[in-house]
Design an enzyme around this catalytic site. Structure first.
Site, PDB file in Angstrom:
ATOM      1  N   ARG A 107       0.835  -1.208   0.000  1.00  0.00           N
ATOM      2  CA  ARG A 107       0.000   0.000   0.000  1.00  0.00           C
ATOM      3  C   ARG A 107       0.871   1.261   0.000  1.00  0.00           C
ATOM      4  O   ARG A 107       0.526   2.280  -0.597  1.00  0.00           O
ATOM      5  CB  ARG A 107      -0.976   0.009   1.187  1.00  0.00           C
ATOM      6  CG  ARG A 107      -0.298  -0.028   2.537  1.00  0.00           C
ATOM      7  CD  ARG A 107      -1.294   0.125   3.675  1.00  0.00           C
ATOM      8  NE  ARG A 107      -0.670  -0.196   4.946  1.00  0.00           N
ATOM      9  CZ  ARG A 107      -1.009   0.359   6.108  1.00  0.00           C
ATOM     10  NH1 ARG A 107      -1.964   1.264   6.169  1.00  0.00           N
ATOM     11  NH2 ARG A 107      -0.401   0.001   7.211  1.00  0.00           N
ATOM     12  N   GLU A 131     -18.782   3.691  -0.310  1.00  0.00           N
ATOM     13  CA  GLU A 131     -17.988   2.962  -1.308  1.00  0.00           C
ATOM     14  C   GLU A 131     -18.727   2.834  -2.639  1.00  0.00           C
ATOM     15  O   GLU A 131     -18.125   2.943  -3.711  1.00  0.00           O
ATOM     16  CB  GLU A 131     -17.614   1.580  -0.783  1.00  0.00           C
ATOM     17  CG  GLU A 131     -16.682   1.592   0.430  1.00  0.00           C
ATOM     18  CD  GLU A 131     -17.392   1.923   1.744  1.00  0.00           C
ATOM     19  OE1 GLU A 131     -18.640   1.893   1.780  1.00  0.00           O
ATOM     20  OE2 GLU A 131     -16.695   2.218   2.738  1.00  0.00           O
ATOM     21  N   PHE A 186     -14.382  -3.768   1.676  1.00  0.00           N
ATOM     22  CA  PHE A 186     -15.451  -2.815   1.350  1.00  0.00           C
ATOM     23  C   PHE A 186     -15.529  -2.574  -0.166  1.00  0.00           C
ATOM     24  O   PHE A 186     -16.613  -2.427  -0.727  1.00  0.00           O
ATOM     25  CB  PHE A 186     -15.243  -1.498   2.089  1.00  0.00           C
ATOM     26  CG  PHE A 186     -14.993  -1.686   3.571  1.00  0.00           C
ATOM     27  CD1 PHE A 186     -15.795  -2.549   4.310  1.00  0.00           C
ATOM     28  CD2 PHE A 186     -13.958  -1.032   4.216  1.00  0.00           C
ATOM     29  CE1 PHE A 186     -15.572  -2.748   5.662  1.00  0.00           C
ATOM     30  CE2 PHE A 186     -13.719  -1.224   5.574  1.00  0.00           C
ATOM     31  CZ  PHE A 186     -14.531  -2.076   6.304  1.00  0.00           C
ATOM     32  N   ASP A 213      -7.527  -5.902  13.671  1.00  0.00           N
ATOM     33  CA  ASP A 213      -8.885  -5.435  13.383  1.00  0.00           C
ATOM     34  C   ASP A 213      -9.861  -6.602  13.281  1.00  0.00           C
ATOM     35  O   ASP A 213     -11.066  -6.440  13.461  1.00  0.00           O
ATOM     36  CB  ASP A 213      -8.918  -4.630  12.079  1.00  0.00           C
ATOM     37  CG  ASP A 213      -8.574  -3.159  12.312  1.00  0.00           C
ATOM     38  OD1 ASP A 213      -8.481  -2.757  13.490  1.00  0.00           O
ATOM     39  OD2 ASP A 213      -8.391  -2.431  11.322  1.00  0.00           O
TER      40      ASP A 213
END
Lengths: 274, 327
Positions: free
Chosen positions: B19, B67, B92, B126
């Site tokens: 990322r 989204e 998402f 998470d």
């Protein structure tokens, strides 16, 4: 300046031609959505034959105004208008919904000249229109983006995500139109899932709201003119319409949302509209 | 003002999250190409699109926590001639907004790259709601869609550049955690072409993403046992490099497919489809075995879910045994 009577008369006649096309196309196709196609005919005719800057010979002209039909099931209206505007031959209308036809059951922009964007799955058009309006701003182009939504369609959550986006970016180059015919497949919108006050909802989302009779050509033209003058806010025109408009036995009848007229019904409808 | 291109090249072995490399690539390419626009859905700090936002605020659009709207807006921008990158977490992007990607981006064949970070289980603490193990399956099933899973920072940079130059939709799968740099700067990335990182004769390990580095470690370990493993990085999962798979079958006779994704529908499935149809041979899949993830540190999770070099070694032994039995 209010539109003159001759202009109005010409547009009204066009809309009547388009309604006749719709009924014939759907009867030939033996499937499709007459009710909503008929209710939005006046709106789409007003846009293509008076309001919008476009050129059928240059469907990819970068400065053209864009029209998106978010309620994609009403494609017959768009196809008839595009054919009559000169984007493709009228003959194509005979092959609506047929295998390998450029006129798909729902709009496909890769197949049909003049169709700005594919649609059919409800709720997605306003987001796409926002993207186009943002691109116009980035590129310093003056085109406007028009997007037609159904009233039932605004039950889709994405519409409200998009409504926030338009207002956040103050997209005054964007104009949404709601074909408020009050019916959806399963019944009246207030029976299926109440929409409450459509104008109040959009006002609370910081949109400029104009309410009109969606079958008054003069009122529509005046509304589009007013929308163009508004700065720093997107405009929604809430057009009160009649589902099945123009065909007596289809008007206000929910069953004609997604059922094509038979040959006999087609003949009856054409006789009424001649 | 163009300050010129400043690139700090990643060094081999250095751990960088893909990322991060994505964020840097956007800035680098955004300087050259004013047509690039970037969209995010309130996760710019995590997806690293914030780097682009800081540099080119006018070409960055934060759609908020929406989204579906982001995908549609990206489609509209692309329809008006922009090269759009739309980023959020993989779960998402590909889950919540699947149908928008399908109908507004892929059916329309628009130049939008859905660049999703936090893919796979190494998202970590998470937990399962944020760990996407289904995204490759969801994306590769859509016509027109390309699926790219870079293995390191160098490949990410080159993949982003390739996607800018290649019209049409793409899914770029990025990770949260740092992964060791494998490639040198002169690596030539080509969409749709697998890269052979190590040759071998007894089996081929086909891997993607973080599993590529694990596959290299596994191959090293297998050598100690006298098993010679070829390692192939199949960074383009779609269109799949069939030739690389067919050579793997004809030259090594057995395959292990390794991915940080469900064994259903991802790389392992894609490889199996080709092998079953064209050149039957044993294929052992290393991936998440049809279950949800949970909270934990990335390394703990990779071990708990069978996604380590030693899991690949075990699968390799099985593949080689199967090959021998089949004869």
């Amino acid at each position: 300046m209010p539109p003159d009577e001759d202009t109005i008369a010409v547009l009204e006649a066009r809309a009547q031609d388009v309604r006749r096309d719709i009924v014939q196309m759907l009867a030939k196709a033996k499937s499709g959505h007459p009710g909503g196609s008929l209710s939005c005919a006046d709106i789409v005719v007003a846009l293509y034959f008076h309001v919008m800057r476009h050129d059928p010979h240059r469907p990819d002209w970068p400065d053209r105004d864009r029209f998106l039909m978010s309620k994609g099931h009403c494609a017959p209206t768009w196809y008839s208008v595009l054919a009559r505007a000169g984007y493709f031959p009228m003959k194509w209308l005979d092959d609506l919904r047929k295998l390998n036809s450029p006129l798909q059951g729902h709009p496909d922009f890769l197949k049909t000249p003049g169709v700005e964007m594919s649609s059919g799955s409800l709720g997605q058009g306003l987001s796409i229109a926002n993207g186009m309006a943002l691109a116009a701003r980035l590129d310093g182009r003056s085109y406007r983006v028009y997007v037609l939504l159904g009233d039932g369609e605004i039950q889709e959550g994405q519409v409200w995500e998009a409504a926030m986006t338009s207002a956040h970016h103050k997209l005054d180059n964007l104009c949404a139109i709601i074909d408020n015919n009050g019916l959806q497949i399963d019944g009246r919108t207030d029976e299926v899932k109440s929409l409450g006050s459509i104008p109040a909802k959009w006002e609370s989302f910081d949109w400029n709201v104009i309410e009109v009779d969606g079958h008054s050509m003069a009122a529509l033209l005046t509304a589009f003119e007013a929308a163009r003058a508004v700065k720093h806010r997107p405009t929604v025109i809430v057009a009160r319409t009649v589902k099945g408009k123009g065909v007596s036995f289809m008007e206000h009848v929910v069953d004609y949302h997604g059922v094509a007229p038979t040959e006999q019904e087609c003949a009856r409808a054409l006789a009424e509209m001649s | 003002m163009n300050m010129g291109e400043i690139r700090i090249m990643p060094k081999r072995g250095e751990k960088i999250a893909t990322r991060d490399a994505y964020g840097d690539a956007l800035v680098r390419l955004g300087e050259r190409n004013p047509n690039i626009v970037v969209l995010d859905a309130d996760l710019a700090k995590s997806t690293k699109t914030i780097k682009f936002k800081k540099k080119f605020p006018e070409r960055f659009f934060d759609l908020g926590i929406a989204e579906a709207d982001m995908m549609g807006t990206a489609a509209g921008l692309a329809a008006a001639g922009k090269v759009a990158f739309a980023s959020t977490f993989a779960i998402f992007a590909t889950g919540r907004a699947w149908e928008q990607i399908r109908n507004s981006i892929c059916y329309t064949n628009l130049h939008v790259t859905v660049a999703a970070s936090h893919a796979g289980i190494a998202v970590g603490p998470d937990g399962s709601s944020h760990q996407s193990i289904e995204d490759i399956a969801l994306m590769r099933v859509i016509p027109n869609m390309k699926v790219v899973v870079p293995a390191d920072a160098v490949e990410t940079d080159k993949a982003v550049a390739a996607l800018v130059e290649t019209p049409g939709p793409a899914y770029l799968r990025l990770g949260r955690s740092g992964v060791p740099v494998i490639y040198e700067e002169d690596y030539e990335f080509a969409l749709g072409k697998a890269s052979v990182l190590r040759d071998g004769s007894d089996l081929t390990i086909i891997a993607i993403g973080a599993m590529v580095h694990a596959a290299l470690s596994a191959a090293q370990a297998l050598l100690q046992e006298g098993i010679s493993a070829r390692v192939v990085n199949m960074s383009t999962v779609k269109p799949l490099d069939r030739d690389a798979i067919l050579s793997a079958v004809s030259e090594t006779g057995a395959i292990v497919a390794a991915e940080e994704h469900s064994v259903i529908g991802g790389l392992g499935s894609a490889v199996s489809e080709v092998v079953c149809e064209l050149a039957p041979a044993p294929v052992i899949r290393v991936g998440v075995r049809d279950r949800f993830g949970q909270s934990g540190e990335p390394g703990e999770l990779m071990a708990a879910y069978g996604l380590t070099a030693s899991d690949i070694v075990e699968a390799a032994r099985e593949a080689v045994t199967k090959k021998a039995t089949a004869k």
